[in-house]
Design a protein around this motif. Structure first.
Motif, mmCIF file in Angstrom:
data_model
loop_
_atom_site.group_PDB
_atom_site.id
_atom_site.type_symbol
_atom_site.label_atom_id
_atom_site.label_comp_id
_atom_site.label_asym_id
_atom_site.label_seq_id
_atom_site.Cartn_x
_atom_site.Cartn_y
_atom_site.Cartn_z
ATOM 1 N N VAL A 42 3.508 -7.915 5.674
ATOM 2 C CA VAL A 42 2.750 -6.695 5.420
ATOM 3 C C VAL A 42 1.279 -6.896 5.786
ATOM 4 O O VAL A 42 0.638 -6.020 6.384
ATOM 5 C CB VAL A 42 2.903 -6.269 3.948
ATOM 6 C CG1 VAL A 42 1.967 -5.109 3.624
ATOM 7 C CG2 VAL A 42 4.352 -5.872 3.669
ATOM 8 N N ALA A 43 0.734 -8.061 5.443
ATOM 9 C CA ALA A 43 -0.664 -8.338 5.771
ATOM 10 C C ALA A 43 -0.873 -8.385 7.282
ATOM 11 O O ALA A 43 -1.871 -7.887 7.812
ATOM 12 C CB ALA A 43 -1.096 -9.663 5.130
ATOM 13 N N ASN A 44 0.073 -8.964 8.035
ATOM 14 C CA ASN A 44 -0.053 -9.017 9.494
ATOM 15 C C ASN A 44 0.072 -7.627 10.112
ATOM 16 O O ASN A 44 -0.565 -7.345 11.144
ATOM 17 C CB ASN A 44 1.020 -9.941 10.076
ATOM 18 C CG ASN A 44 0.756 -11.398 9.742
ATOM 19 O OD1 ASN A 44 -0.399 -11.794 9.541
ATOM 20 N ND2 ASN A 44 1.807 -12.201 9.664
ATOM 21 N N ALA A 45 0.882 -6.779 9.501
ATOM 22 C CA ALA A 45 1.037 -5.424 10.033
ATOM 23 C C ALA A 45 -0.241 -4.620 9.898
ATOM 24 O O ALA A 45 -0.536 -3.749 10.717
ATOM 25 C CB ALA A 45 2.194 -4.716 9.334
ATOM 26 N N GLU A 46 -1.006 -4.875 8.853
ATOM 27 C CA GLU A 46 -2.243 -4.135 8.642
ATOM 28 C C GLU A 46 -3.425 -4.745 9.382
ATOM 29 O O GLU A 46 -4.480 -4.129 9.454
ATOM 30 C CB GLU A 46 -2.561 -4.088 7.143
ATOM 31 C CG GLU A 46 -1.517 -3.319 6.329
ATOM 32 C CD GLU A 46 -1.839 -3.357 4.838
ATOM 33 O OE1 GLU A 46 -2.784 -4.091 4.475
ATOM 34 O OE2 GLU A 46 -1.153 -2.666 4.070
ATOM 35 N N ARG A 47 -3.254 -5.923 9.966
ATOM 36 C CA ARG A 47 -4.365 -6.584 10.654
ATOM 37 C C ARG A 47 -4.436 -6.084 12.096
ATOM 38 O O ARG A 47 -3.414 -5.917 12.768
ATOM 39 C CB ARG A 47 -4.164 -8.102 10.629
ATOM 40 C CG ARG A 47 -5.363 -8.883 11.195
ATOM 41 C CD ARG A 47 -5.133 -10.383 11.114
ATOM 42 N NE ARG A 47 -4.969 -10.832 9.736
ATOM 43 C CZ ARG A 47 -3.835 -11.278 9.225
ATOM 44 N NH1 ARG A 47 -2.748 -11.332 9.978
ATOM 45 N NH2 ARG A 47 -3.755 -11.674 7.967
ATOM 46 N N VAL A 48 -5.645 -5.811 12.621
ATOM 47 C CA VAL A 48 -5.861 -5.336 13.988
ATOM 48 C C VAL A 48 -6.248 -6.529 14.859
ATOM 49 O O VAL A 48 -7.337 -7.089 14.688
ATOM 50 C CB VAL A 48 -6.962 -4.261 14.049
ATOM 51 C CG1 VAL A 48 -7.182 -3.809 15.481
ATOM 52 C CG2 VAL A 48 -6.593 -3.080 13.155
#
Length: 232
Positions: A42-48
């Motif tokens: 989830v954290a990687n999905a929100e990271r640009v």
């Protein structure tokens, strides 16, 4: 008679409660320290992510290959018109095999543009355009002069006179003259200015030579007159 003490069960109950509290606190602390793989996803999905790439700017020239050959009945050749993005297509046939043609006749059409036959002493080895110079330009001028379209003496410079003669050839055979690009028009103007400058310089040199020759002849005449004996 002695009464039994009640402190024993109370101490055990207190100790059990404290131990339970310690276990619960330790479990809560352990739960906060343990991370699930889904939380990382989830954290990687929100990271640009920041993506970089090297960009190079340059000019790419399209190579135009001119192919020359002999065309005869019964053969099929692919014709490519210079300066066009697509291969040329024969859109009209103006002459039949074995038919006589003369210089200036339209042999056919390629992509709607005429193919004009000219009587030349040698084959053209390049695509000539306004501003070019050379023997091939002079040969074109001679062919246009034979058709009565080029005015003046052929000089091998693709200037205004050549542009006018080529336009007149297209109009004679019933087609619209090819447009002249702005840079080619500037090249024509530059070539015309250079030619005019060269002509003026040549005329000035000839005039100066004639003046020098006349002055030398006059000086020689004066010297001859001053050294001649007087008549009796």
């Amino acid at each position: 008679m002695t009464r039994p003490s009640r402190r024993g069960p109370a101490v055990w109950i207190t100790a059990l409660c404290v131990l339970s509290a310690v276990v619960i606190a330790a479990s809560f602390l352990a739960g906060t320290l343990v991370e699930s793989p889904w939380e990382e996803a989830v954290a990687n999905a929100e990271r640009v992510p920041a993506v970089t790439a090297q960009v190079t700017q340059r000019s790419v020239a399209r190579d135009v290959v001119a192919v020359q050959g002999t065309y005869s009945a019964g053969t099929v050749d692919e014709v490519r018109v210079a300066g066009e993005d697509l291969a040329g297509v024969v859109t009209a046939q103006k002459r039949q095999p074995g038919e006589s043609v003369v210089s200036g006749d339209v042999l056919g059409e390629v992509s709607g543009r005429p193919v004009v036959g000219l009587s030349l002493t040698f084959r053209l080895y390049r695509d000539i355009a306004p501003g070019d110079t050379g023997p091939d330009v002079e040969q074109l001028q001679q062919a246009l002069a034979a058709l009565g379209l080029f005015e003046g003496q052929p000089d091998g410079e693709y200037g205004r006179r050549t542009v006018t003669a080529v336009d007149a050839l297209y109009r004679r055979v019933g087609y619209r003259p090819p447009p002249t690009a702005p840079d080619l028009a500037q090249a024509v103007d530059a070539a015309e200015k250079e030619r005019e400058t060269a002509v003026r310089a040549r005329d000035a040199a000839v005039a100066e030579r004639d003046r020098a020759a006349a002055a030398a002849a006059a000086a020689a005449a004066r010297d001859a007159a001053s050294g001649a004996p007087e008549a009796g």
